[in-house]
Design a protein around this motif. Sequence first.
Motif, PDB file in Angstrom:
ATOM      1  N   THR A 204     -11.313  10.462   5.837  1.00  0.00           N
ATOM      2  CA  THR A 204     -12.502  10.203   6.658  1.00  0.00           C
ATOM      3  C   THR A 204     -12.697  11.288   7.699  1.00  0.00           C
ATOM      4  OG1 THR A 204     -12.252   7.807   6.391  1.00  0.00           O
ATOM      5  CG2 THR A 204     -13.597   8.557   8.227  1.00  0.00           C
ATOM      6  N   MET A 205     -13.948  11.666   7.894  1.00  0.00           N
ATOM      7  CA  MET A 205     -14.311  12.606   8.946  1.00  0.00           C
ATOM      8  C   MET A 205     -15.343  11.936   9.848  1.00  0.00           C
ATOM      9  SD  MET A 205     -15.899  16.446   8.576  1.00  0.00           S
ATOM     10  CE  MET A 205     -14.362  17.046   7.866  1.00  0.00           C
ATOM     11  N   VAL A 206     -15.085  11.924  11.152  1.00  0.00           N
ATOM     12  CA  VAL A 206     -16.052  11.412  12.118  1.00  0.00           C
ATOM     13  C   VAL A 206     -16.514  12.569  12.989  1.00  0.00           C
ATOM     14  CG1 VAL A 206     -15.026   9.103  12.133  1.00  0.00           C
ATOM     15  CG2 VAL A 206     -14.301  10.774  13.841  1.00  0.00           C
ATOM     16  N   THR A 207     -17.790  12.561  13.341  1.00  0.00           N
ATOM     17  CA  THR A 207     -18.294  13.565  14.269  1.00  0.00           C
ATOM     18  C   THR A 207     -18.365  12.958  15.660  1.00  0.00           C
ATOM     19  OG1 THR A 207     -20.637  13.012  13.979  1.00  0.00           O
ATOM     20  CG2 THR A 207     -19.669  14.582  12.424  1.00  0.00           C
ATOM     21  N   SER A 208     -18.232  13.803  16.666  1.00  0.00           N
ATOM     22  CA  SER A 208     -18.221  13.323  18.044  1.00  0.00           C
ATOM     23  C   SER A 208     -18.817  14.369  18.971  1.00  0.00           C
ATOM     24  CB  SER A 208     -16.785  13.008  18.483  1.00  0.00           C
ATOM     25  OG  SER A 208     -16.724  12.654  19.846  1.00  0.00           O
ATOM     26  N   GLU A 209     -19.612  13.898  19.927  1.00  0.00           N
ATOM     27  CA  GLU A 209     -20.122  14.791  20.961  1.00  0.00           C
ATOM     28  C   GLU A 209     -18.975  15.209  21.872  1.00  0.00           C
ATOM     29  OE1 GLU A 209     -23.161  16.095  21.549  1.00  0.00           O
ATOM     30  OE2 GLU A 209     -23.880  15.229  19.679  1.00  0.00           O
ATOM     31  N   ALA A 210     -18.944  16.476  22.245  1.00  0.00           N
ATOM     32  CA  ALA A 210     -17.930  16.958  23.169  1.00  0.00           C
ATOM     33  C   ALA A 210     -18.321  16.604  24.602  1.00  0.00           C
ATOM     34  CB  ALA A 210     -17.761  18.467  23.037  1.00  0.00           C
ATOM     35  N   SER A 211     -17.321  16.539  25.453  1.00  0.00           N
ATOM     36  CA  SER A 211     -17.567  16.337  26.882  1.00  0.00           C
ATOM     37  C   SER A 211     -18.390  17.496  27.427  1.00  0.00           C
ATOM     38  CB  SER A 211     -16.227  16.244  27.626  1.00  0.00           C
ATOM     39  OG  SER A 211     -16.411  16.335  29.016  1.00  0.00           O
ATOM     40  N   GLU A 212     -19.303  17.197  28.348  1.00  0.00           N
ATOM     41  CA  GLU A 212     -20.147  18.263  28.911  1.00  0.00           C
ATOM     42  C   GLU A 212     -19.327  19.321  29.637  1.00  0.00           C
ATOM     43  OE1 GLU A 212     -23.251  16.730  31.316  1.00  0.00           O
ATOM     44  OE2 GLU A 212     -24.170  15.556  29.697  1.00  0.00           O
ATOM     45  N   GLY A 213     -18.219  18.917  30.230  1.00  0.00           N
ATOM     46  CA  GLY A 213     -17.434  19.871  31.011  1.00  0.00           C
ATOM     47  C   GLY A 213     -16.237  20.438  30.292  1.00  0.00           C
ATOM     48  N   ASN A 214     -15.955  19.932  29.082  1.00  0.00           N
ATOM     49  CA  ASN A 214     -14.759  20.382  28.379  1.00  0.00           C
ATOM     50  C   ASN A 214     -14.972  20.294  26.872  1.00  0.00           C
ATOM     51  OD1 ASN A 214     -12.236  20.973  27.390  1.00  0.00           O
ATOM     52  ND2 ASN A 214     -11.199  19.207  28.326  1.00  0.00           N
ATOM     53  N   PRO A 215     -15.154  21.437  26.192  1.00  0.00           N
ATOM     54  CA  PRO A 215     -15.420  21.411  24.752  1.00  0.00           C
ATOM     55  C   PRO A 215     -14.241  20.907  23.933  1.00  0.00           C
ATOM     56  CG  PRO A 215     -15.014  23.655  25.476  1.00  0.00           C
ATOM     57  CD  PRO A 215     -15.105  22.819  26.721  1.00  0.00           C
ATOM     58  N   TYR A 216     -13.057  20.818  24.545  1.00  0.00           N
ATOM     59  CA  TYR A 216     -11.865  20.374  23.835  1.00  0.00           C
ATOM     60  C   TYR A 216     -11.617  18.880  23.977  1.00  0.00           C
ATOM     61  CZ  TYR A 216     -10.923  25.341  23.424  1.00  0.00           C
ATOM     62  OH  TYR A 216     -11.028  26.674  23.134  1.00  0.00           O
ATOM     63  N   ALA A 217     -12.536  18.178  24.601  1.00  0.00           N
ATOM     64  CA  ALA A 217     -12.423  16.733  24.775  1.00  0.00           C
ATOM     65  C   ALA A 217     -13.713  16.070  24.326  1.00  0.00           C
ATOM     66  CB  ALA A 217     -12.126  16.383  26.230  1.00  0.00           C
ATOM     67  N   SER A 218     -13.603  14.874  23.774  1.00  0.00           N
ATOM     68  CA  SER A 218     -14.795  14.123  23.394  1.00  0.00           C
ATOM     69  C   SER A 218     -15.436  13.532  24.642  1.00  0.00           C
ATOM     70  CB  SER A 218     -14.437  13.009  22.411  1.00  0.00           C
ATOM     71  OG  SER A 218     -13.560  12.073  23.006  1.00  0.00           O
ATOM     72  N   ARG A 219     -16.642  13.006  24.476  1.00  0.00           N
ATOM     73  CA  ARG A 219     -17.406  12.506  25.623  1.00  0.00           C
ATOM     74  C   ARG A 219     -16.642  11.454  26.406  1.00  0.00           C
ATOM     75  NH1 ARG A 219     -23.359  10.516  24.385  1.00  0.00           N
ATOM     76  NH2 ARG A 219     -23.643  12.775  24.229  1.00  0.00           N
ATOM     77  N   HIS A 220     -15.943  10.562  25.704  1.00  0.00           N
ATOM     78  CA  HIS A 220     -15.220   9.493  26.377  1.00  0.00           C
ATOM     79  C   HIS A 220     -13.699   9.677  26.307  1.00  0.00           C
ATOM     80  CE1 HIS A 220     -18.828   7.106  27.136  1.00  0.00           C
ATOM     81  NE2 HIS A 220     -19.211   7.393  25.908  1.00  0.00           N
ATOM     82  N   GLY A 221     -13.244  10.785  25.751  1.00  0.00           N
ATOM     83  CA  GLY A 221     -11.824  11.090  25.740  1.00  0.00           C
ATOM     84  C   GLY A 221     -10.980  10.126  24.937  1.00  0.00           C
ATOM     85  N   ILE A 222     -11.524   9.602  23.842  1.00  0.00           N
ATOM     86  CA  ILE A 222     -10.810   8.595  23.054  1.00  0.00           C
ATOM     87  C   ILE A 222     -10.464   9.093  21.652  1.00  0.00           C
ATOM     88  CG2 ILE A 222     -10.952   6.297  22.029  1.00  0.00           C
ATOM     89  CD1 ILE A 222     -12.818   5.488  24.296  1.00  0.00           C
ATOM     90  N   ILE A 223     -11.465   9.545  20.932  1.00  0.00           N
ATOM     91  CA  ILE A 223     -11.309   9.766  19.496  1.00  0.00           C
ATOM     92  C   ILE A 223     -10.252  10.817  19.160  1.00  0.00           C
ATOM     93  CG2 ILE A 223     -13.105  11.539  19.261  1.00  0.00           C
ATOM     94  CD1 ILE A 223     -12.381   8.574  16.858  1.00  0.00           C
ATOM     95  N   GLU A 224     -10.051  11.812  20.024  1.00  0.00           N
ATOM     96  CA  GLU A 224      -9.084  12.856  19.710  1.00  0.00           C
ATOM     97  C   GLU A 224      -7.656  12.332  19.663  1.00  0.00           C
ATOM     98  OE1 GLU A 224     -10.581  13.901  23.944  1.00  0.00           O
ATOM     99  OE2 GLU A 224     -11.264  12.758  22.191  1.00  0.00           O
ATOM    100  N   TYR A 225      -7.387  11.211  20.339  1.00  0.00           N
ATOM    101  CA  TYR A 225      -6.049  10.628  20.323  1.00  0.00           C
ATOM    102  C   TYR A 225      -5.807   9.759  19.089  1.00  0.00           C
ATOM    103  CZ  TYR A 225      -5.630  12.136  25.156  1.00  0.00           C
ATOM    104  OH  TYR A 225      -5.560  12.895  26.293  1.00  0.00           O
ATOM    105  N   LEU A 226      -6.867   9.322  18.446  1.00  0.00           N
ATOM    106  CA  LEU A 226      -6.744   8.377  17.342  1.00  0.00           C
ATOM    107  C   LEU A 226      -6.867   9.023  15.976  1.00  0.00           C
ATOM    108  CD1 LEU A 226      -8.852   5.399  18.767  1.00  0.00           C
ATOM    109  CD2 LEU A 226      -6.392   5.773  18.899  1.00  0.00           C
ATOM    110  N   THR A 227      -7.143  10.297  15.935  1.00  0.00           N
ATOM    111  CA  THR A 227      -7.338  10.991  14.668  1.00  0.00           C
ATOM    112  C   THR A 227      -6.149  11.883  14.333  1.00  0.00           C
ATOM    113  OG1 THR A 227      -8.623  12.632  15.906  1.00  0.00           O
ATOM    114  CG2 THR A 227      -9.851  10.957  14.698  1.00  0.00           C
ATOM    115  N   ASP A 228      -6.023  12.196  13.052  1.00  0.00           N
ATOM    116  CA  ASP A 228      -4.924  13.044  12.578  1.00  0.00           C
ATOM    117  C   ASP A 228      -5.246  14.531  12.713  1.00  0.00           C
ATOM    118  OD1 ASP A 228      -3.397  10.762  11.567  1.00  0.00           O
ATOM    119  OD2 ASP A 228      -4.945  10.638  10.039  1.00  0.00           O
ATOM    120  N   GLY A 229      -6.522  14.853  12.726  1.00  0.00           N
ATOM    121  CA  GLY A 229      -6.933  16.245  12.843  1.00  0.00           C
ATOM    122  C   GLY A 229      -8.180  16.364  13.694  1.00  0.00           C
ATOM    123  N   VAL A 230      -8.272  17.435  14.466  1.00  0.00           N
ATOM    124  CA  VAL A 230      -9.433  17.656  15.326  1.00  0.00           C
ATOM    125  C   VAL A 230      -9.899  19.104  15.177  1.00  0.00           C
ATOM    126  CG1 VAL A 230     -10.328  17.687  17.690  1.00  0.00           C
ATOM    127  CG2 VAL A 230      -8.673  15.932  17.014  1.00  0.00           C
TER     128      VAL A 230
END
Length: 280
Positions: A204-230
């Motif tokens: 599965t691949m999910v898309t996510s908006e990046a945080s406005e202030g940090n391209p290495y974090a998602s908008r809510h800082g959640i999905i990157e911790y729950l996925t196997d690859g980013v």
Amino acid sequence: MSGDEDDWFESADDGPFDESEDEELFEEDFESAFESGGGGEDFEEDFESEIPRIDLGIEGLDEMVQGGVPERSLLAVMGAAGTGKTTFGLQFLQRGIENDEKAIFIALEESRDAVIQAAEEKGWPFEEYIDDRKLAVVDLDPIEMANSLTSIRGDLPRLVDDFDAQRLVLDSVSLLEMMYDKQAERRMEIFDFTRALKEAGVTTMVTSEASEGNPYASRHGIIEYLTDGVFVLQYVRSEFRETRLAVEIQKIRNANHSRETKPYEITSDGISVYQQANIF
């Protein structure tokens, strides 16, 4: 929701979110729920070769992943608007279909027709794939989705099993996150949703908006911790004010990969990563 896939999402038995949930216990479980090895360290030796791997279908980027991404993993593509997240997902499914795999695209922000048109513009005959039952495209109305997220989550494994899919794209998880005002509730619901995706037994691949202030974090800082690859897609501006698109693999569990930032372009044929080039 539209298309013949309406009956794939029926009511599930899952109960509503319990606000009395012990949040401290949840915090301990949150980041460890999908542990299968680290993603940020330098690997000294190859992982076991018997782990099934698949290609992403993106020229240049596949070469940056040693042997391909592990099959049945959960991947996230993060980036700002215009960086090609949806194209990335469509191209990922296109490669699967080329390899005689079946695929599902779940659209939360675009209509079914818009998804098909976007693929056709790249030369990927999604309408033909749908007619041949190689592909299912499901779009969900935001209002309907808000009222039936629990049933959608419960029906995901059945959807995948009934269609015999090997690849699935969800575009985008950010809309799911925006449905919740309370951070604890948001984290628990996304936690349960990603767990359902992993239990479905599909890559599965999910898309996510990046945080406005940090391209290495998602908008809510959640999905990157729950996925196997980013995979991080971002705009990079030089001192001469030249702006280019760049991709970086933030992590892939159980796979060696390049940690360099490489330029890419979105062309009429899709995304191409220039593996041998530098940003500037």
